[in-house]
Design a protein around this motif. Structure first.
Motif, short mmCIF file in Angstrom:
data_model
loop_
_atom_site.label_atom_id
_atom_site.label_comp_id
_atom_site.label_asym_id
_atom_site.label_seq_id
_atom_site.Cartn_x
_atom_site.Cartn_y
_atom_site.Cartn_z
N GLY A 160 -51.36 3.18 13.02
CA GLY A 160 -50.00 2.82 12.81
C GLY A 160 -48.98 2.89 13.78
N GLY A 161 -49.04 4.05 14.56
CA GLY A 161 -48.24 4.07 15.99
C GLY A 161 -48.50 3.24 16.92
N ILE A 162 -49.75 2.67 17.15
CA ILE A 162 -50.08 1.73 18.08
C ILE A 162 -49.71 0.31 17.68
CG2 ILE A 162 -51.93 0.64 19.31
CD1 ILE A 162 -53.53 3.25 19.13
N ALA A 163 -49.79 0.01 16.29
CA ALA A 163 -49.43 -1.21 15.91
C ALA A 163 -47.88 -1.50 15.68
CB ALA A 163 -49.98 -1.44 14.37
N LEU A 164 -47.22 -0.37 15.48
CA LEU A 164 -45.76 -0.48 15.58
C LEU A 164 -45.25 -0.47 16.85
CD1 LEU A 164 -43.19 -0.16 13.69
CD2 LEU A 164 -43.31 2.10 13.84
N HIS A 173 -38.35 -5.00 21.80
CA HIS A 173 -37.52 -4.49 22.67
C HIS A 173 -37.57 -5.02 23.98
CE1 HIS A 173 -37.12 -1.56 19.28
NE2 HIS A 173 -36.02 -1.19 19.67
N THR A 174 -38.76 -5.50 24.46
CA THR A 174 -38.81 -5.92 25.82
C THR A 174 -38.02 -7.33 25.98
OG1 THR A 174 -41.23 -5.16 26.20
CG2 THR A 174 -40.57 -6.90 27.36
N ILE A 175 -38.50 -8.16 24.85
CA ILE A 175 -37.55 -9.37 24.77
C ILE A 175 -35.97 -9.08 24.71
CG2 ILE A 175 -37.25 -11.61 23.72
CD1 ILE A 175 -40.22 -11.27 22.77
N SER A 176 -35.62 -8.21 23.91
CA SER A 176 -34.17 -7.93 23.80
C SER A 176 -33.53 -7.26 24.66
CB SER A 176 -33.82 -7.55 22.25
OG SER A 176 -34.50 -6.01 22.14
N LYS A 177 -34.48 -6.16 25.37
CA LYS A 177 -33.59 -5.19 26.18
C LYS A 177 -34.48 -4.95 27.43
CE LYS A 177 -31.44 -2.72 22.12
NZ LYS A 177 -31.17 -1.34 21.79
N TYR A 184 -41.03 2.10 26.81
CA TYR A 184 -40.41 3.59 26.15
C TYR A 184 -40.67 3.29 24.67
CZ TYR A 184 -37.38 6.92 24.23
OH TYR A 184 -36.80 7.95 23.74
N MET A 185 -40.26 2.41 23.98
CA MET A 185 -40.31 2.23 22.62
C MET A 185 -41.71 2.23 22.12
SD MET A 185 -37.31 2.96 21.51
CE MET A 185 -37.88 2.85 19.87
N THR A 211 -36.24 9.20 12.49
CA THR A 211 -34.97 8.95 12.62
C THR A 211 -34.29 9.71 13.67
OG1 THR A 211 -35.04 8.37 10.32
CG2 THR A 211 -32.90 8.70 11.25
N ILE A 212 -34.44 11.14 13.63
CA ILE A 212 -33.85 11.81 14.62
C ILE A 212 -33.96 11.51 16.00
CG2 ILE A 212 -33.90 14.41 15.35
CD1 ILE A 212 -32.49 13.83 12.82
N MET A 213 -35.38 11.29 16.28
CA MET A 213 -35.74 10.97 17.52
C MET A 213 -34.99 9.49 17.86
SD MET A 213 -39.81 11.97 17.63
CE MET A 213 -40.33 11.46 19.01
N PHE A 214 -35.08 8.55 17.01
CA PHE A 214 -34.53 7.34 17.41
C PHE A 214 -32.87 7.43 17.83
CE2 PHE A 214 -32.97 3.01 16.07
CZ PHE A 214 -33.68 2.30 17.09
N ILE A 215 -32.32 8.19 17.02
CA ILE A 215 -31.13 8.25 17.21
C ILE A 215 -30.42 9.48 18.22
CG2 ILE A 215 -30.33 7.48 14.91
CD1 ILE A 215 -29.30 10.47 14.17
#
Length: 216
Positions: A160-164, A173-177, A184-185, A211-215
């Motif tokens: 799940g983590g690999i696919a996400l 995130h590569t295309i946008s940032k 990193y993401m 959520t905590i790790m993302f924000i």
């Protein structure tokens, strides 16, 4: 036999369908630009409210029809290990990136600097959107994990983590940032997948730590 084969790929198809929900946001930010969207509080409010409804309602409705099998409620020890992993990653991130304050604090400060105290409204809407986005990401992680276990039979790999990480973390995130943010993401998404397994597939703890790790 054919029915079993169809069921085998059902979760993979469902995960990819959830991923398609991200495309309108992705296209909008690429074409209009983040700064242009954030300049209009009406645009911010309408876009984020729509996203919150979409990102939370659809996965939750889908799960009522197709529940994801989970292990029994995680033990205290597995929960502690999950929190420890999250804290280590957050600490490494802040040290390596020389981050003096958590991400959500700096974002609130940026909004206030740009628009005064009314910027608190914009920042709050943005973080509500983050919470909704993590609902979708957590659901995708769980669906892809179940699909990977059914396809490959090895239950200790964070499918799940690999696919996400590939679809949402790296590609979007590569295309946008840029590629550095994308990489990193990707790593963070894999860590989320590991946390999900370490917590014995406790979805609520996984969502909270994601959520905590993302924000932060």
């Amino acid at each position: 036999m054919k029915k079993q084969k169809a069921n085998k790929y059902r979760d993979l198809q469902l995960g990819l369908l959830m991923y398609l929900l991200l495309l309108p946001e992705f296209i909008l930010f690429l074409t209009v630009g983040t700064e242009n969207i954030l300049k209009s509080y009406i645009g911010v409010a309408s876009f984020f409210v729509f996203s919150i409804l979409l990102y939370t309602a659809v996965p939750l409705l889908a799960e009522r029809k197709i529940p994801i099998e989970s292990k029994k409620e995680s033990s205290i020890q597995s929960g502690i290990w999950s929190v420890v992993i999250a804290l280590i990653v957050i600490s490494l991130k802040m040290v390596l990136l020389k981050q003096e304050t958590p991400k959500f604090v700096s974002e609130y400060s940026n909004f206030i600097q740009a628009s005064g105290y009314i910027g608190i409204i914009g920042a709050s809407l943005q973080h509500l959107y983050y919470f909704a986005e993590m609902v979708l990401c957590c659901y995708m992680l769980r669906v892809f994990q179940k699909a990977g276990e059914e396809l490959f039979r090895y239950k200790y790999i964070p499918y799940g983590g690999i696919a996400l990480g590939v679809l949402w973390g790296f590609v979007v995130h590569t295309i946008s940032k840029g590629i550095s943010v994308g990489l990193y993401m990707f790593v963070i998404s894999v860590v989320w997948g590991i946390i999900y397994l370490v917590s014995k597939k406790n979805r609520w703890l996984t969502y909270f730590l994601m959520t905590i790790m993302f924000i932060t």
